[in-house]
Design a protein around this motif. Structure first.
Motif, PDB file in Angstrom:
ATOM      1  N   TYR A 127       7.305   1.386  -0.165  1.00 44.60           N
ATOM      2  CA  TYR A 127       8.061   2.576  -0.563  1.00 44.60           C
ATOM      3  C   TYR A 127       8.791   2.404  -1.886  1.00 44.60           C
ATOM      4  O   TYR A 127       9.946   2.812  -2.040  1.00 44.60           O
ATOM      5  CB  TYR A 127       9.044   2.980   0.554  1.00 44.60           C
ATOM      6  CG  TYR A 127       8.341   3.262   1.857  1.00 44.60           C
ATOM      7  CD1 TYR A 127       7.237   4.111   1.893  1.00 44.60           C
ATOM      8  CD2 TYR A 127       8.727   2.649   3.039  1.00 44.60           C
ATOM      9  CE1 TYR A 127       6.563   4.363   3.079  1.00 44.60           C
ATOM     10  CE2 TYR A 127       8.073   2.890   4.223  1.00 44.60           C
ATOM     11  CZ  TYR A 127       6.980   3.751   4.236  1.00 44.60           C
ATOM     12  OH  TYR A 127       6.307   3.989   5.409  1.00 44.60           O
ATOM     13  N   VAL A 128       8.107   1.777  -2.810  1.00 47.23           N
ATOM     14  CA  VAL A 128       8.612   1.712  -4.177  1.00 47.23           C
ATOM     15  C   VAL A 128       7.907   2.789  -4.985  1.00 47.23           C
ATOM     16  O   VAL A 128       6.725   3.071  -4.760  1.00 47.23           O
ATOM     17  CB  VAL A 128       8.369   0.310  -4.778  1.00 47.23           C
ATOM     18  CG1 VAL A 128       8.528   0.307  -6.296  1.00 47.23           C
ATOM     19  CG2 VAL A 128       9.297  -0.708  -4.128  1.00 47.23           C
ATOM     20  N   VAL A 129       8.629   3.395  -5.913  1.00 47.06           N
ATOM     21  CA  VAL A 129       8.002   4.342  -6.829  1.00 47.06           C
ATOM     22  C   VAL A 129       8.112   3.786  -8.249  1.00 47.06           C
ATOM     23  O   VAL A 129       9.204   3.421  -8.694  1.00 47.06           O
ATOM     24  CB  VAL A 129       8.674   5.733  -6.746  1.00 47.06           C
ATOM     25  CG1 VAL A 129       8.203   6.639  -7.882  1.00 47.06           C
ATOM     26  CG2 VAL A 129       8.391   6.376  -5.392  1.00 47.06           C
ATOM     27  N   VAL A 130       6.978   3.701  -8.930  1.00 44.69           N
ATOM     28  CA  VAL A 130       6.960   3.258 -10.331  1.00 44.69           C
ATOM     29  C   VAL A 130       6.317   4.369 -11.161  1.00 44.69           C
ATOM     30  O   VAL A 130       5.192   4.774 -10.894  1.00 44.69           O
ATOM     31  CB  VAL A 130       6.170   1.944 -10.506  1.00 44.69           C
ATOM     32  CG1 VAL A 130       6.115   1.538 -11.976  1.00 44.69           C
ATOM     33  CG2 VAL A 130       6.777   0.834  -9.667  1.00 44.69           C
ATOM     34  N   GLU A 131       7.070   4.836 -12.143  1.00 42.40           N
ATOM     35  CA  GLU A 131       6.590   5.983 -12.918  1.00 42.40           C
ATOM     36  C   GLU A 131       5.805   5.549 -14.163  1.00 42.40           C
ATOM     37  O   GLU A 131       5.688   4.354 -14.456  1.00 42.40           O
ATOM     38  CB  GLU A 131       7.785   6.872 -13.310  1.00 42.40           C
ATOM     39  CG  GLU A 131       8.474   7.537 -12.115  1.00 42.40           C
ATOM     40  CD  GLU A 131       7.672   8.682 -11.497  1.00 42.40           C
ATOM     41  OE1 GLU A 131       6.508   8.918 -11.919  1.00 42.40           O
ATOM     42  OE2 GLU A 131       8.205   9.330 -10.570  1.00 42.40           O
ATOM     43  N   ARG A 132       5.324   6.522 -14.897  1.00 39.04           N
ATOM     44  CA  ARG A 132       4.464   6.341 -16.053  1.00 39.04           C
ATOM     45  C   ARG A 132       5.100   5.449 -17.128  1.00 39.04           C
ATOM     46  O   ARG A 132       6.283   5.538 -17.396  1.00 39.04           O
ATOM     47  CB  ARG A 132       4.173   7.717 -16.679  1.00 39.04           C
ATOM     48  CG  ARG A 132       3.130   7.708 -17.784  1.00 39.04           C
ATOM     49  CD  ARG A 132       2.727   9.148 -18.118  1.00 39.04           C
ATOM     50  NE  ARG A 132       3.898   9.893 -18.548  1.00 39.04           N
ATOM     51  CZ  ARG A 132       4.254  10.015 -19.835  1.00 39.04           C
ATOM     52  NH1 ARG A 132       3.510   9.495 -20.792  1.00 39.04           N
ATOM     53  NH2 ARG A 132       5.317  10.694 -20.153  1.00 39.04           N
ATOM     54  N   ALA A 133       4.272   4.619 -17.689  1.00 37.15           N
ATOM     55  CA  ALA A 133       4.651   3.783 -18.839  1.00 37.15           C
ATOM     56  C   ALA A 133       5.676   2.713 -18.489  1.00 37.15           C
ATOM     57  O   ALA A 133       6.215   2.052 -19.371  1.00 37.15           O
ATOM     58  CB  ALA A 133       5.139   4.633 -20.008  1.00 37.15           C
ATOM     59  N   PRO A 153       0.802  -1.242   0.000  1.00 36.82           N
ATOM     60  CA  PRO A 153       0.000   0.000   0.000  1.00 36.82           C
ATOM     61  C   PRO A 153       0.827   1.282   0.000  1.00 36.82           C
ATOM     62  O   PRO A 153       0.322   2.336  -0.423  1.00 36.82           O
ATOM     63  CB  PRO A 153      -0.843  -0.116   1.285  1.00 36.82           C
ATOM     64  CG  PRO A 153      -0.284  -1.272   2.055  1.00 36.82           C
ATOM     65  CD  PRO A 153       0.446  -2.147   1.094  1.00 36.82           C
ATOM     66  N   THR A 154       2.064   1.224   0.447  1.00 33.37           N
ATOM     67  CA  THR A 154       2.874   2.456   0.429  1.00 33.37           C
ATOM     68  C   THR A 154       3.585   2.684  -0.896  1.00 33.37           C
ATOM     69  O   THR A 154       4.251   3.709  -1.070  1.00 33.37           O
ATOM     70  CB  THR A 154       3.935   2.420   1.545  1.00 33.37           C
ATOM     71  OG1 THR A 154       4.784   1.284   1.302  1.00 33.37           O
ATOM     72  CG2 THR A 154       3.306   2.295   2.924  1.00 33.37           C
ATOM     73  N   ALA A 155       3.507   1.719  -1.805  1.00 33.59           N
ATOM     74  CA  ALA A 155       4.151   1.922  -3.108  1.00 33.59           C
ATOM     75  C   ALA A 155       3.368   2.980  -3.881  1.00 33.59           C
ATOM     76  O   ALA A 155       2.135   3.056  -3.779  1.00 33.59           O
ATOM     77  CB  ALA A 155       4.203   0.614  -3.879  1.00 33.59           C
ATOM     78  N   ILE A 156       4.077   3.791  -4.629  1.00 33.00           N
ATOM     79  CA  ILE A 156       3.432   4.851  -5.393  1.00 33.00           C
ATOM     80  C   ILE A 156       3.567   4.492  -6.875  1.00 33.00           C
ATOM     81  O   ILE A 156       4.655   4.534  -7.438  1.00 33.00           O
ATOM     82  CB  ILE A 156       4.064   6.222  -5.085  1.00 33.00           C
ATOM     83  CG1 ILE A 156       3.832   6.556  -3.609  1.00 33.00           C
ATOM     84  CG2 ILE A 156       3.481   7.301  -5.997  1.00 33.00           C
ATOM     85  CD1 ILE A 156       4.475   7.850  -3.153  1.00 33.00           C
TER      86      ILE A 156
END
Lengths: 350, 350, 350
Positions: free
Chosen positions: C127-133, C108-111
Motif C-alpha cells: 500500500y505504497v503509492v509512488v507518483e510520476r518521475a 504487489p499492492t504498491a501502486i
C-alpha cells in the motif's frame, strides 16, 4: 443531508427517565433527539443544569428539555430530575454514541502475517497491516490503515482508529483507545556527538501501555533506548502530546494537548498537566501534582498540589508572579522614583 | 533529475506581461522558468521588488528578471513593471502551480460504501475509504489513504491531501483544503474524575468547517461533546494546530503553527494568532484581535488590537515587559543599591 | 508472549568482548540477552557504568552484567571493560537492533507510476503509492502507506517508516530516516490579506533534505514559496517539529520535540534547540548556538553559545532572570518597604 444520520434517534422523556435513572418532571411524552447545551436553540435537544445559573440560561433558551437536580423545577419546559444531573446527562451521551463502523473479522484487503495471532472476535479493517508475532486480543478493533508492527500486542477490547502506527514491541493493555495518527514506538531521539557529527544511538526498547489508556490524535510515544517507555493504566493523553524515550507515566494521569515530556522524565499517579506544558528530561513529577496550562519545569516537583509558571511555582505564587510581571513597567517607575527622591533628599541634606 | 519536472515550463516576458497584467520594461523575449526571490542566483528566475531595497538586492544578484513598480527601471536586467508587483508575482506563482496528480472518478482500490454519495466529477484516489452516508460534492478531490467517515460531507471543490482522517459527522464547506495527517472529528478530551479513575465523557458532537478553510498538516480538530466544533469560512490553520472540542472560530481568522485552542474557547472574526500561542478553555478572543507568537491568555481579550506575552498584554506593554524582564538583574541591583543608600543615610542621620 | 521476540538473542560476555572491542573482566560464559540500564533488575541485562556513581548503582541492582571503564572492577557481577564504556554499549545497542520487516522489491499492492524510477535493490512495502518521475535509489526502504509524490527523490539507503507523506519535489539525500506521519512538502502557510479575505499565495517551491538527516514522527516540513526549504546533512529533528516555508537549517543541527521554526528563518551549523523552542520568522540563529528548552527568539542570535528564556538571553543571564522572576513578589515587597521608609524619613526630616 450529510449529518442527517446524527439525529435519527428519538426518545421520550419517559423512556429516558428509565434509561438514565431519572424522574420525569413534566411532559413524559416529549421527544428529544440529542444532547445539547443549556443555551442551545435546539427544540429537540436535552441539556442539563447543575446550578441555578444554568437553569436560568435554559429558561431563556429554546432548548427542548432539561435534566434538573432532584427537587428543582422549570416553568414551561419538559424536564427530568436526577440526583446527579451531570451523570444522567453523561449516560445520555453514552446512549447517543455511534461507534465508527467496523465489521468483526478480517477485511480481505488487510495484510496479516501468518505468524500473528488475531482473535476471532477482533475486527481488522480495510488496508490494515499486521506484522509477525503481533497479537490482537478478543474484541479489539483495528480501523483502516493501521500498522501493527512485529511483536506488538493489542489488548482485549482496545481500539485503534484509522492511521495509528505501532512500530514494534508496543504492548497495549485492555480497553485502550488510540486516536488517528498516533505513533507509538518510533525511535527515541538519541544521538551522541562524536566531535563532527551526531552518531545514532539505536533505540531498541519497547513501549508499554496499561489498561484503559486513551491516546489522542497525532500524539507520539517513542520507544525506549533500553527497557520500556511506559504509560500506566487509566492515563489519558490528549492530541499532539509528545512522550520521549524512557519516560514513565503513572496511572490515572491526564495530559492535555501539546504537552511535551522529555526523555526519562517520571510522572507519578494522578498527575494532571494542562495544555502546552513541558517537563524537562529526567525530571520527576510526583503523585497528585497538577500543572496549569503552559507551565514548565526542569526541577523535580514532589509535593502534591497545583503549580504554575515557567519555572513552575506553587499556584498562588505563580499567579502572583504573573500579576507582578504585568506590573513590571510600574515597578520600574517606582524604582526610578525612589532613586530620584533619594538623590533629591541627598541634595537637600548635602 | 528528480526535480527536473519543476523547471520544464518557460515563458517569455512578453507572454507573462499579458498573463500577469504587467508591462515589459526590457527584453520581451527573455525566457523565465520559475519564480525566485530577489537575491536568488537563478538565471531563469523571475523575482519581484516592491521597494528600492529589494531593487538594489536584485541588481546585485544574478536572478534572471524582476517585476518592478510601474515607473521604475533596473539597469542591465530584463524586467516587467506592474502597479502592484507583489500581486503580479502571486499570479505568476499561480501559473506555476502543479496540482498533485489525481484522476477524476473512483480509483479501483478505493473502498466506497454503497450508501455514500459521490459526485461524478469528484476524484477519489487509491486506497481511500468512504463510509456510509458520506457525501462528496462536485469537483472534490480525495487523495490516497484518506478516511472519510460516516455522514461526512466534503463540499464542492474541496481537497483532502493524502492521509487525512474525518471520523464521523464532519462537514467541510466548499473549496476547503485539508493537508496530510490532519485529523478532524476525533473525540474531544472529555473525562470526569470519579474519585478513583477518569470516566470517559462520550463525545457525540460534530465538526463543522466553513467554505474556503485551509487546514495544515498534522492539525487536529476534535468533535464537540454535543453540537459542533466550528471553524467558519475563510479561516486558515497552519500545521500542528490543536482545536479542542466545542471551540468556535470565526471567519477569516488565521492561526499559525502549533497554536493550541482549549475546549469551548471562542475566537471571533479576523483573529490572527502567531505560532505556539495558547488560548485557555472557555476564553473569548474578540474580532480583530492579533496575538503575537507564543502569546497565551486565559482571560478574555475583547478589545481589537495586538497583544503579546504570557499573560497576554496589549502589544506595547507586552514588549515593554519583555524588555524589563531582561533587565531584572539590573532592577534587582538598583533595589539593593537603594536599600544600601537608605541604610547609610539612616546611619548618617541616626 | 507478544514481546518474546525482543529477548530471543543471547551472547556470552566472551562473544561480546570481541564484538564490542572490550575485555572480559569476569565470567566470560555469562549470558546476556539485552541492554539494560544500571539500575535495572534484569538478570540477563547488560548495562554500562561511566562513573563511580553508576558503578555503585549497578552494584546494588540485580542487572546481570556491566561494562566498566578499563581498569575498573565490580564485585560479584560479571563484567566487561572498555576504554569507552558508552561507545561499547552503543555498539551493543546496534547489535540488538531489529529493523522493521520489509522485503526487497515492490509489494504487489504498491501502486507505482510507470514513469517513476525504482532501483532493484529498493524495498517498497504494501500500500505504497509512488507518483510520476519519482526516483527511489538503491537500498531505500519505503514502508507501508507511504506516499511518494511527483518528482520526489528518496536517496540511497534512506528509510521512510509507515505513513510518511512526500507531496512533490521533495528530495531526500542518502541514508535519511523519516519517521511515521512526517509530512514533507505541504504548502507553506502563505496568505495575503486583501482587505476582506485571506488570498492564497501559491507555494510552488521544494523541500531539500541532505544526507543522514533523521526526521521524527509527526514532524512537518513545508515546501518553499519559491526555491527550497532546506535541512542540511547530518541534522536531526525530533517529533512534532514544525519547519515553515523557506526555512534553512544548516548541517549537524539537532532540534528537540515540538520546536517550531517560522518562515524564512535561518539556522546555522551545529545549532541545538531544546524542546518547545520557537524561532520567529526571518530570524537568524548562528553556528554553534544552543537554545535551552522552551527558549524563544525573534532577534538574531549570531554569537555561538547557549541561550535561555523568552526573550532568549545568554544562558547565565537567562537563568538569573528566571530565578529573579520567582522572587518578584519579594522584590515588590522590598520596593514597597523602601517607599515606606523614605516616606517616614521624609516625615522625620520634614
Amino acid at each position: 443531508m450529510p449529518t442527517g444520520e446524527y439525529s435519527d434517534r428519538r426518545w421520550t422523556l419517559a423512556d429516558l427517565a428509565s434509561l438514565l435513572h431519572a424522574t420525569v418532571g413534566a411532559a413524559p411524552d416529549f421527544v428529544v433527539q440529542r444532547p445539547a447545551s443549556a443555551d442551545s436553540d435546539d427544540p429537540h435537544g436535552l441539556a442539563f443544569c447543575e446550578s441555578e445559573r444554568y437553569l436560568k440560561i435554559a429558561e431563556h433558551a429554546s432548548v427542548g428539555a432539561v435534566i434538573l437536580p432532584t427537587g428543582s423545577a422549570i416553568d414551561g419546559k419538559p424536564y427530568l430530575t436526577a440526583d446527579d444531573p451531570r451523570t444522567a446527562f453523561e449516560k445520555f451521551l453514552t446512549l447517543c454514541k455511534r461507534p465508527l463502523p467496523l465489521a468483526t473479522g478480517i477485511h480481505p484487503t488487510a495484510i496479516i502475517h501468518p505468524d500473528s495471532h488475531i482473535h476471532d472476535t477482533a475486527a481488522i479493517g480495510a488496508y490494515v497491516v499486521v506484522e509477525r508475532a503481533a497479537v490482537i486480543e478478543p474484541g479489539a478493533r483495528i480501523f483502516p490503515f493501521c500498522y501493527v508492527g512485529e511483536s506488538c500486542l493489542v489488548g482485549t477490547g482496545s481500539v485503534l482508529y484509522p492511521h495509528v502506527v505501532l512500530y514494534q514491541d508496543v504492548a497495549l493493555g485492555q480497553h485502550c483507545t488510540m486516536h488517528s495518527h498516533a505513533t507509538l514506538g518510533a525511535d527515541g531521539f538519541g544521538f551522541s556527538w562524536d566531535g563532527n557529527t551526531w552518531r545514532k544511538v539505536e533505540q531498541i526498547g519497547r513501549v508499554t501501555i496499561g489498561d484503559n489508556v486513551e491516546i489522542g490524535a497525532g500524539t507520539t510515544i517513542d520507544r525506549a533506548t533500553t527497557e520500556a517507555t511506559t504509560v500506566a493504566a487509566g492515563t489519558k493523553l490528549d492530541n499532539l502530546v509528545h512522550i520521549a524515550h524512557n519516560v514513565s507515566i503513572g496511572p490515572h494521569s491526564a495530559l492535555a494537548a501539546q504537552a511535551g515530556i522529555a526523555g526519562s522524565a517520571v510522572l507519578g499517579q494522578r498527575v494532571t498537566l494542562g495544555g502546552q506544558t513541558g517537563i524537562a528530561d529526567h525530571t520527576v513529577v510526583g503523585d497528585d501534582v497538577t500543572l496549569a496550562g503552559r507551565t514548565a519545569t526542569s526541577r523535580d516537583l514532589l509535593r502534591p498540589g497545583a503549580y504554575y509558571g515557567n519555572p513552575a511555582m506553587p499556584l498562588p505564587e505563580g499567579l502572583r508572579v504573573a500579576a507582578l510581571l504585568a506590573q513590571l513597567p510600574r515597578l520600574h517607575d517606582r524604582i526610578q522614583a525612589l532613586e530620584t527622591a533619594l538623590a533629591e533628599r541627598g541634595d537637600n541634606t548635602g
